[in-house]
Design an enzyme around this catalytic site. Structure first.
Site, mmCIF file in Angstrom:
data_model
loop_
_atom_site.group_PDB
_atom_site.id
_atom_site.type_symbol
_atom_site.label_atom_id
_atom_site.label_comp_id
_atom_site.label_asym_id
_atom_site.label_seq_id
_atom_site.Cartn_x
_atom_site.Cartn_y
_atom_site.Cartn_z
ATOM 1 N N GLU A 68 -6.827 -1.485 -6.294
ATOM 2 C CA GLU A 68 -6.068 -0.581 -7.167
ATOM 3 C C GLU A 68 -5.077 -1.412 -7.979
ATOM 4 O O GLU A 68 -4.318 -2.199 -7.407
ATOM 5 C CB GLU A 68 -5.308 0.452 -6.324
ATOM 6 C CG GLU A 68 -6.219 1.455 -5.625
ATOM 7 C CD GLU A 68 -5.452 2.448 -4.751
ATOM 8 O OE1 GLU A 68 -5.735 3.649 -4.836
ATOM 9 O OE2 GLU A 68 -4.570 2.024 -3.968
ATOM 10 N N ASN A 112 -5.246 6.476 -0.887
ATOM 11 C CA ASN A 112 -4.586 7.081 0.269
ATOM 12 C C ASN A 112 -4.106 8.503 -0.015
ATOM 13 O O ASN A 112 -4.061 9.333 0.889
ATOM 14 C CB ASN A 112 -3.453 6.190 0.769
ATOM 15 C CG ASN A 112 -4.014 4.964 1.478
ATOM 16 O OD1 ASN A 112 -5.114 5.019 2.048
ATOM 17 N ND2 ASN A 112 -3.306 3.849 1.410
ATOM 18 N N SER A 153 0.831 -1.197 0.000
ATOM 19 C CA SER A 153 0.000 0.000 0.000
ATOM 20 C C SER A 153 0.868 1.250 0.000
ATOM 21 O O SER A 153 0.369 2.355 -0.146
ATOM 22 C CB SER A 153 -0.934 0.009 1.203
ATOM 23 O OG SER A 153 -0.177 -0.016 2.381
ATOM 24 N N HIS A 170 -3.490 -3.650 -5.186
ATOM 25 C CA HIS A 170 -3.691 -3.213 -3.805
ATOM 26 C C HIS A 170 -5.118 -3.452 -3.327
ATOM 27 O O HIS A 170 -6.039 -2.743 -3.726
ATOM 28 C CB HIS A 170 -3.307 -1.730 -3.693
ATOM 29 C CG HIS A 170 -3.479 -1.177 -2.314
ATOM 30 N ND1 HIS A 170 -3.895 0.107 -2.071
ATOM 31 C CD2 HIS A 170 -3.304 -1.741 -1.097
ATOM 32 C CE1 HIS A 170 -3.964 0.303 -0.764
ATOM 33 N NE2 HIS A 170 -3.615 -0.804 -0.159
#
Ligand code: COA
Length: 651
Positions: A155, A194, A122, A143
């Site tokens: 992802e 994120n 990540s 991800h």
């Protein structure tokens, strides 16, 4: 390699991500090997999967024999044995670059030459991980979000050398396991979710540090006014305040004083018993609705939007991918690009400029892409174009909450597409359905179907998270139900799963309803201190006996599909494997039926129902008279005589 070539998958790591990914892959029908460095770890992971599959089956979320699912999973400790036959390896080892590089170097040696090597990292660079191999074009980021079984998003991240073929195969593989992929086209720190989520906690922390609002006020405002599932501080307590702290440190970003203070005091959130809230000596969050009325939420959201704009401007992701990512990966009530288009991109840009002028800090510096959109007059929905097109100068309107397809034969299939909220109806969704029905030429449509995406619900009702802070004059719920009920073509609701509240009302506004046996129907509004507001009370009274309609509305309980069929609420309740076929049989009559006759039948039956018999009969005979002079009627009669199927043209 093609996705059809993927037969054997190996997951490295049996920890929370590793065993979760293994479970998801096995549930999708693949053979998967789960490998960790010690037998104990592997056994524990395997036990966790067993428990979870059992739970999913009990809850009816999985319709497979748990033993069969488990039989598709092998466990292994030796790396070479684990991967030698793998077509795809998903690495979910601890987040240490040196360790990952060692693993990838071994993978390069042990796997066959076509195998795709994916990392579930990540936070680390895919490009750098790939340097440990001689096939960087076959290394990709994959991800998953925690917990993989529940979270729908993955992802798919390009390293610098990743080939399109590798990324596309990975993307299709993600789809094949029932998850939703988004492309992250450059290996940027934090990838999409994120990165965009960063300012949610960061700006909130700066605001609290400055004292412009309290922790409770900010959380209350973001949850109750803006519809986020958690407040920024609540979220930070859950993930660990130190996590965000280290991310900032590594990126060389300044630390908001309130975060520094928490880290210095070792008050890191739920895991230490104290964070922004008290968990050990208290009851956790203490914010309440109404507490954050004066909080400048735009300050947080403008930074989120700015981050999204940077990613688009740098060709990392599309607005659509970002919005999907934030909805599915972070539980945002709607994507930030869609939200920004409603706020007005000029408003967002003004806020950033104002903050930049005041603080001079680069975190407020507007992205070039945002500036250029505003300069081009693309300021959002009101302007006809922003991040998305709303049918302004060019092209079709972008829909963010529905999908649709119109076949040549005139079947308009509409999917309610908010699976992360069980397809709950929010204002966007209702507006988009109305817009689609209003703007699709009627002559192109012979029949409309509605269904939900995901495998759990038709729709679980109005979006409850959107209720907070809403004013009575802002609610426009009846338009959708009216538009559907009066639509001049037959409408059919395909119901598989929960059909509740507003979703139930949408189904009742349709002419016909077909459901799978495990669907459930209800009006839970009473438990929210409400009543159905989209025609549910009235339509139920007209369709059912008084007693049954009132039972549904007063008690708020759910009934199963069999009962619903018995009560006359739906046309058919059928087993899963007969669902599509039954729908097809109905559609065959509706799509190829005589269009004007169907339109008239719908109209006189709907309108006549609410009048006395003689007025109803009058409506019927007028319509009958009109139909006698149509080409369709001639065609129907000729076809009958010539013993062939009629071909109606709606004339
Ligand atoms: N509005 C907004 N979000 C909704 C929703 C609604 N009407 N119904 C479900 N969701 C969301 C849940 O909050 C949850 O989100 P999360 O994963 O971020 O927590 C997600 O959809 C999945 O639902 P969940 O409640 O976890 O599933 P479940 O299997 O435990 O329960 C229901 C399913 C349908 C029984 C339950 O979601 C429910 O009671 N929903 C509300 C129904 C309702 O009152 N509708 C009338 C509104 S007027």
């Amino acid at each position: 390699m093609n996705v059809d070539d993927i037969e054997r998958v190996t997951v490295l790591g049996a920890g929370s991500m590793g065993h979760g990914i293994t479970e998801v892959v096995a549930l999708a029908g693949y053979h998967v090997t789960m490998r960790d460095i010690e037998q104990d770890l592997v056994d524990e992971g395997y036990g966790n999967i067993e428990w979870s599959v059992e739970k999913l089956t009990e809850k009816g979320l999985v319709d497979q024999d748990p033993a069969e699912v488990m039989s598709r999973i092998d466990t292994e400790v030796d790396l070479e044995t684990a991967v030698e036959n793998a077509d795809l390896v998903v690495e979910a080892a601890p987040e240490k670059m040196a360790l990952k590089k060692d693993i990838f170097s071994d993978l390069d040696a042990f796997t066959h030459e076509d195998a795709i090597l994916a990392s579930n990292t990540s936070s680390l660079s895919i490009t750098e991980i790939a340097t440990a191999t001689d096939r960087p074009e076959q290394v990709v980021g994959m991800h998953f979000f925690n917990p993989p079984v529940k979270m729908d998003l993955v992802e798919v991240i390009y390293g610098e050398e990743t080939s399109d073929e590798t990324a596309e195969t990975t993307y299709e593989f993600v789809e094949s396991i029932g998850k939703t992929p988004i492309y992250v086209r450059k290996d940027v720190n934090g990838f999409v979710v994120n990165s965009v989520l960063g300012p949610f906690g960061d700006e909130a922390a700066w605001m609290a540090s400055e004292g412009v609002a309290t922790v409770e006020e900010i959380d209350a405002a973001m949850v109750h006014r803006r519809g986020y599932p958690m407040g920024p501080f609540e979220l930070s307590d859950l993930t660990g305040i130190d996590i965000g702290y280290h991310v900032r440190k590594e990126a060389g970003k300044p630390i908001p004083p309130i975060v520094q203070e928490k880290v210095d005091n070792d008050e890191l959130g739920q895991k230490t018993g104290t964070g922004y809230y008290e968990y050990e000596d208290g009851d956790g969050t203490t914010y309440e609705a109404g507490q954050g009325e004066d909080v400048d939420t735009l300050r947080i959201e403008a930074r989120i939007v700015n981050e999204a704009a940077k990613l688009i401007g740098n060709d990392v992701a599309t607005a659509e991918a970002i919005d999907t990512g934030m909805r599915l990966g972070a539980g945002f009530p709607e994507g930030p690009c869609r939200r920004a288009d409603k706020l007005g991109l000029d408003t967002v840009l003004d806020k950033l400029n104002e903050l930049y002028d005041e603080y001079g800090d680069e975190r407020y510096e507007p992205s070039d892409y945002l500036v250029s959109l505003v300069e081009d007059g693309k300021t959002g929905e009101d302007a006809g174009e922003g991040f998305y097109d709303y049918g302004g100068d060019s092209g079709e309107r972008h829909y963010s909450t529905i999908n649709y397809e119109l076949s040549e034969d005139g079947l308009l299939e509409i999917e309610l597409d908010r699976p992360e909220r069980l397809n709950a109806l929010n204002q966007d969704l209702m507006d988009e359905v109305v817009h689609l029905l209003d703007t699709t030429p009627k002559d192109d449509v012979r029949c409309v179907t509605f269904e939900g995406t995901g495998d759990r619900a038709f729709s679980a009702g109005a979006d409850i998270t959107g209720f907070a802070g809403i004013q009575p004059h802002e609610v426009e719920v009846t338009e959708l139900f009216d538009t559907v009920a009066k639509y001049p073509r037959p409408t059919l609701a395909k119901i598989d799963g929960f059909c509740l509240g507003g979703g139930h009302e949408l189904a009742l506004a349709c002419d016909l309803r077909i459901a799978t046996e495990d669907s459930e129907f209800g009006f839970p509004e009473i438990d929210l201190g409400l009543i159905p507001g989209g025609g549910g009370t009235q339509r139920a009274m007209r369709m059912l006996t008084d007693a049954r309609a009132k039972e549904l509305v007063f008690r708020g309980n759910r009934i199963d599909a069999e009962t619903a069929e018995d009560w006359g609420l739906i046309n058919r309740a059928v087993p899963d494997d007969e669902f599509d076929e039954t729908v097809e049989e109905f559609l065959d009559d509706l799509v190829y039926g005589a269009p004007i006759a169907l339109e008239k039948a719908k109209k006189v039956m709907n309108e006549g129902r609410d009048q006395d018999l003689s007025a109803g009969l009058e409506l019927e005979s007028q319509a009958f008279g009109i139909l006698l002079s149509t080409d369709d009627m001639m065609e129907g009669a000729s076809a009958f005589m010539e013993k062939r199927d009629p071909e109606f043209e709606g004339k």
